[in-house]
Design an enzyme around this catalytic site. Structure first.
Site, mmCIF file in Angstrom:
data_model
loop_
_atom_site.group_PDB
_atom_site.id
_atom_site.type_symbol
_atom_site.label_atom_id
_atom_site.label_comp_id
_atom_site.label_asym_id
_atom_site.label_seq_id
_atom_site.Cartn_x
_atom_site.Cartn_y
_atom_site.Cartn_z
ATOM 1 N N ALA A 182 0.898 -1.235 -0.101
ATOM 2 C CA ALA A 182 0.043 -0.115 -0.041
ATOM 3 C C ALA A 182 0.910 1.252 0.240
ATOM 4 C CB ALA A 182 -1.007 0.109 1.220
ATOM 5 N N GLU A 184 9.315 4.171 7.415
ATOM 6 C CA GLU A 184 9.320 2.727 7.933
ATOM 7 C C GLU A 184 9.762 2.245 9.199
ATOM 8 O OE1 GLU A 184 8.649 -1.027 8.514
ATOM 9 O OE2 GLU A 184 7.651 -0.259 6.527
ATOM 10 N N GLY A 206 2.747 -14.244 0.058
ATOM 11 C CA GLY A 206 2.886 -15.029 -0.960
ATOM 12 C C GLY A 206 3.178 -14.844 -2.628
ATOM 13 N N GLY A 207 2.843 -13.470 -2.561
ATOM 14 C CA GLY A 207 3.163 -12.934 -3.968
ATOM 15 C C GLY A 207 2.217 -13.225 -5.053
ATOM 16 N N ARG A 219 -10.927 -19.722 2.833
ATOM 17 C CA ARG A 219 -10.070 -20.031 3.862
ATOM 18 C C ARG A 219 -10.765 -20.322 5.064
ATOM 19 N NH1 ARG A 219 -5.439 -15.119 2.744
ATOM 20 N NH2 ARG A 219 -4.254 -16.354 1.137
ATOM 21 N N ILE A 264 -3.085 -8.214 -2.363
ATOM 22 C CA ILE A 264 -2.309 -7.234 -3.087
ATOM 23 C C ILE A 264 -2.977 -6.140 -3.788
ATOM 24 C CG2 ILE A 264 -0.193 -7.206 -4.588
ATOM 25 C CD1 ILE A 264 0.675 -9.841 -3.710
#
Length: 507
Positions: A53, A73, A86-87, A334, A490
């Site tokens: 984000a 950060e 997990g991409g 899930r 994502i």
């Protein structure tokens, strides 16, 4: 996948104990009045958090003409929890879908998510994200992200629509986005902890208080200096979820103790969310905390098994070791699967992690297969007899189950659990087999602050937006309802990050 333009236990307790050393609730930040504040720095946009984000917001802000945007950060490295996810990226109506003859639409993706959300997901937000998911995916491609040349169909999705990075983790996106941020002039500052907001007399957020030189690992190690950063256009909170804050998650669900594993980075503790609540932001869906049904009790964190399982679920069976039989639809949403796994117990009621059985012929097509076997978090067997003996599974019902399931592969119809067999076509279960153990881990917090489709944070007292404040990603709650579909985080994070930047810049 080449760059293209898409828009034209080891031991059960040891495995679970990975979260045992997790920190307790973080110290509360405090917000102050801008009256008399000495500004140490001035930017147009301040972004707190450097995951999907935050990075997407920074890039989009620069593209929209922002001359001064800084991402702060708190951890020593950039990417946050996003770097270790997990991409997996879901989007409708993509070129790869068209190439493979997959019929999809924004409406279909939204309906899949609404079903998983069990009646309380935010349809407007889901539709906004699905409608702009291709733009976000294009941003990753333009930045240099590379994806496998195939689509995956994750649990709860009615069609294959999920891309995955070639490195099978979120770093395959965060690293290119980080490079792009620097390329377009976004300033990046690490080891800088958010302490609170600075407000003008009307209650508008006009800046942030930060501690520079912050060491999460050892708060006494650094030489911290508190600074006041003025944000002339606005502040974007992209601080992620709170899955590593054991006290807070137990307040929502007392069963989520420190003994329950967690896939998140250690910095996912929720202090940015706390401070927005203090300002009057609306808490929404805090009790809905998702566990990943693809996780393994034999490794810490997200590990190697998670992506391996996600890839293989469509053509594998999950088996209860007490019965030798399947106990769920392996690609249900899930929550459905996590609940089914948690119900797998021995005769005394103790956890008995179920097993996922896959033909090695198909399992080895995922790059994590070698690592799963190499590091002893998965096993390979030449026969069902050897498999059953190793896991103490009754052999006769197991053999019957495998034969029955292979019949479903042939017919294309799962009569046991209604699993979509499209991705299992021609993939019969046969020796040699690979096996992993399954047990859910805390993965994603559906709860957070309520936002609208402009990424503006809503005020619980007025119902209007809190001036100068925007939020994107997991820190914002309510979008997904009871259960988030895999590969939808994502696009959620990136689209809402881009949206926050556009809202601030008036685009």
């Amino acid at each position: 996948m080449s760059k293209v333009n898409l828009l034209g236990r080891r031991n059960f307790i040891k495995g679970l104990g990975a979260a045992g050393a997790v920190m307790a609730a973080p110290a509360m930040a405090t917000s102050v009045s801008a009256k008399g504040v000495k500004w140490d720095e001035t930017v147009e946009i301040a972004i707190i958090g450097s995951g999907f984000a935050g990075l997407a917001a920074g890039i989009e802000a620069a593209r929209q003409g922002c001359k001064s945007v800084t991402i702060f950060e708190k951890m020593p490295v950039f990417g946050g929890n996003s770097a270790i996810n997990g991409g997996l990226f879901a989007a409708p109506q993509t070129p790869m879908q068209k190439e493979q003859g997959v019929e999809d639409s924004v409406e279909r993706m939204v309906n899949d998510q609404l079903k998983a959300g069990r009646g309380i997901a935010d349809e407007a937000l889901l539709r906004h994200v699905a409608s702009h998911a291709m733009e976000a995916l294009q941003m990753t491609i333009d930045a240099g992200a590379e994806f496998h040349p195939y689509l995956q169909q994750l649990g709860g999705h009615s069609v294959p629509r999920t891309y995955q990075t070639t490195v099978s983790c979120g770093a395959g996106i965060t690293q290119p986005l980080l490079h792009e941020c620097r390329k377009v002039g976004v300033n990046m500052v690490s080891r800088t902890k958010f302490n609170g907001f600075i407000l003008d007399d009307a209650g508008k957020v006009v800046g942030v208080r930060l501690n520079k030189g912050y060491y999460f690992e050892d708060e006494d190690a650094g030489v911290e200096k508190e600074i006041n950063v003025r944000a002339t256009r606005g502040v974007i909170m992209a601080t992620g979820g709170f899955a590593q804050n054991v006290d807070l998650r137990m307040a929502q669900d007392p069963t989520l103790t420190a003994e329950v594993g967690c896939t998140n980075a250690k910095g996912a503790t929720g202090e940015g969310m706390f401070e927005m609540f203090r300002l009057g932001a609306i808490p929404v869906h805090m009790a809905h905390i998702q566990s990943g049904p693809w996780a393994s009790p034999d490794e810490g964190g997200f590990g190697y098994v998670s992506n391996y399982s996600i890839f293989n679920f469509p053509h594998s069976i999950a088996v209860n070791r007490m019965t030798g039989k399947r106990f769920m639809n392996e690609i249900a949403d899930r929550k459905t699967r996590a609940d089914a796994e948690l119900a797998c117990r021995d005769a005394e009621g103790n956890p008995l992690p179920p097993i996922m059985i896959t033909s090695y012929e198909h399992a080895k097509q995922h790059p994590n297969c070698k690592k799963v076997l190499k590091y002893g978090v998965g096993w390979k067997f030449d026969s069902l007899e050897d498999l059953a003996k190793h896991f103490d599974v009754p052999l006769k019902p197991l053999k019957e189950q495998v034969e029955e399931y292979n019949g479903y592969v042939k017919s294309g119809n799962d009569e046991q659990f209604g699993k979509n067999m499209g991705k299992a076509k021609g993939k019969y279960l046969k020796a040699p087999f690979t096996v992993v153990r399954l047990w859910p881990k805390v993965h994603y917090c559906q709860g957070g602050v309520q936002i609208n489709t402009k990424a503006e944070v809503k005020d619980s007292f007025t119902g209007k937006r809190i001036e100068g404040l925007y939020a994107a990603g997991e820190v914002a709650g309510g979008m997904h309802g009871v259960s988030r579909l895999g590969s939808c985080s994502i696009p959620d994070c990136m689209v809402m990050g881009m949206t926050a930047a556009r809202s601030i810049m008036g685009a």
